[in-house]
Design a protein around this motif. Structure first.
Motif: not given
Ligand code: UT7
Length: 329
Positions: A76-93
């Motif tokens: 049922e989820v249409d969008a996931i917005i993840l706020s982070t300053a410490s992503p696991d990798r730089l590409l992809p999100s």
């Protein structure tokens, strides 16, 4: 259009089990004391990710709990917005890793970069998606593995931050519950006061960068403190004005958890007594964009936020970015 247009249908948090107290810095050879950290920041301990715990894994834990509480299935989820300053990798999100782990096959997923203010920015973006009819159900997450981007030889920063995640499911408003006002601001002329100078596209990682440790967080603490107090006061005023409320109408203030002195100054400015302020910086330190959703989840769990509560959120972070919101639950 008249607000509320979107409401928070469920919340969750994901915190590493590993606790690091102020006394544990001695074993790392950091010249600091429990008393200095408590006096200057109010922090007693923080959580530190270990054993494969990542920005994604903490985000997934928080999102699953929020979805359970909102009775929302992954499909049922249409969008996931993840706020982070410490992503696991730089590409992809990191958001797409979260999407895959949740099995949210229909969802658009993206990271949002607004440092500590990112979760409130994300809620405002979610409200926009719902209002435009682009989504019915949005998961907004703040997740941070700050321990991975800190310089563990720099006592002026490494004692202040911690790891963790918080999340909310946001849906279109029913009746009078939901976001009553929101306020977002940035000032990029001050970006160098709190940043990771190198390691991005302008100055990619190199032996020099690693040697100089300029890929880690650097902060001019005293200057950041001044701007944080000023900006959070402005943000509190703007969200209250937008909702046509005063501090006296607020049941709970949930501010960004960076420093207890900044929190007290914000509460005083907004004319909100300290008994109506949620504080957990003593237990988790500054988890950047995760502080507010973690605090909200704890406030709901402990009954400090319930149906009918009016809550003021206020935040400030690197960029600089600052933001605020009034939500009726
Ligand atoms: O979430 C994003 C937003 N971030 C913030 O809002 C953080 C804002 N800043 C702050 O919270 C505070 O400025 C700090 C907690 C970072 C620092 O508190 P302060 O009262 O502003 O201290 P200071 O930076 O002025 O440093 C005071 C002294 C310095 O020594 P001198 O120059 O006075 O001799 C530092 O070298 O404390 C020293 N110091 C430490 N001493 C023991 C700095 N870090 C430490 C430490 N332990 N960990």
């Amino acid at each position: 259009m008249k607000r509320p247009l979107a409401y928070i249908a469920g919340t969750g948090r994901g915190l590493p089990a590993g606790v690091m107290t102020n006394h544990d810095f001695a074993a790392l050879g950091i010249e600091t004391t429990h008393d200095w950290i408590v006096e200057r920041s109010g922090i007693h301990e923080r959580r530190i990710a270990r054993d494969g715990e990542s920005t994604c894994s903490m985000a997934v834990e928080a999102a699953r709990k929020a979805m359970d509480r909102a009775s929302v299935t992954p499909g049922e989820v249409d969008a996931i917005i993840l706020s982070t300053a410490s992503p696991d990798r730089l590409l992809p999100s990191t958001a797409v890793d979260v999407q895959a782990a949740l099995g949210a096959t229909r969802a658009a997923a993206f990271d949002l970069s607004a440092a500590c203010s990112g979760w409130l920015y994300g809620l405002t973006v979610a409200e926009g998606l719902l209002t435009a009819g682009s989504a019915e159900t949005v998961v907004v997450i703040g997740s941070e593995k700050m321990s991975a981007i800190l310089d563990w030889t720099d006592r002026s920063t490494c004692v202040l931050f911690g790891d963790g995640a918080g999340a909310a499911v946001v849906k279109r408003a029913k009746q009078h519950r939901g976001i009553l006002s929101s306020f977002l601001r940035s000032d990029g002329t001050l970006a160098d006061l709190l940043h990771r100078p190198h390691g991005g596209a302008r100055t990619p990682l190199s032996e020099q960068v690693l040697r100089d440790r300029t890929h880690f967080v650097k902060m001019a603490g005293r200057e950041v403190f001044k701007y944080a107090v000023r900006s959070m006061a402005e943000a509190a005023d703007r969200a209250l004005d937008g909702a046509r409320l005063t501090g006296q109408d607020i049941d709970l203030l949930i501010p960004h958890q960076a420093n207890v002195r900044i929190i007290e100054a914000t509460a005083k400015h907004a004319n909100i007594p300290i008994e109506k302020v949620f504080i957990n910086v003593d237990r988790y330190g500054n988890t950047s964009s995760a502080t507010i959703p973690i605090a909200l989840d704890e406030a709901i769990e402990s009954g400090r936020v319930h149906e009918g509560s009016t809550v003021l959120f206020v935040t400030f972070g690197a960029g600089f970015t600052w933001a605020s919101m009034v939500v009726r639950f």
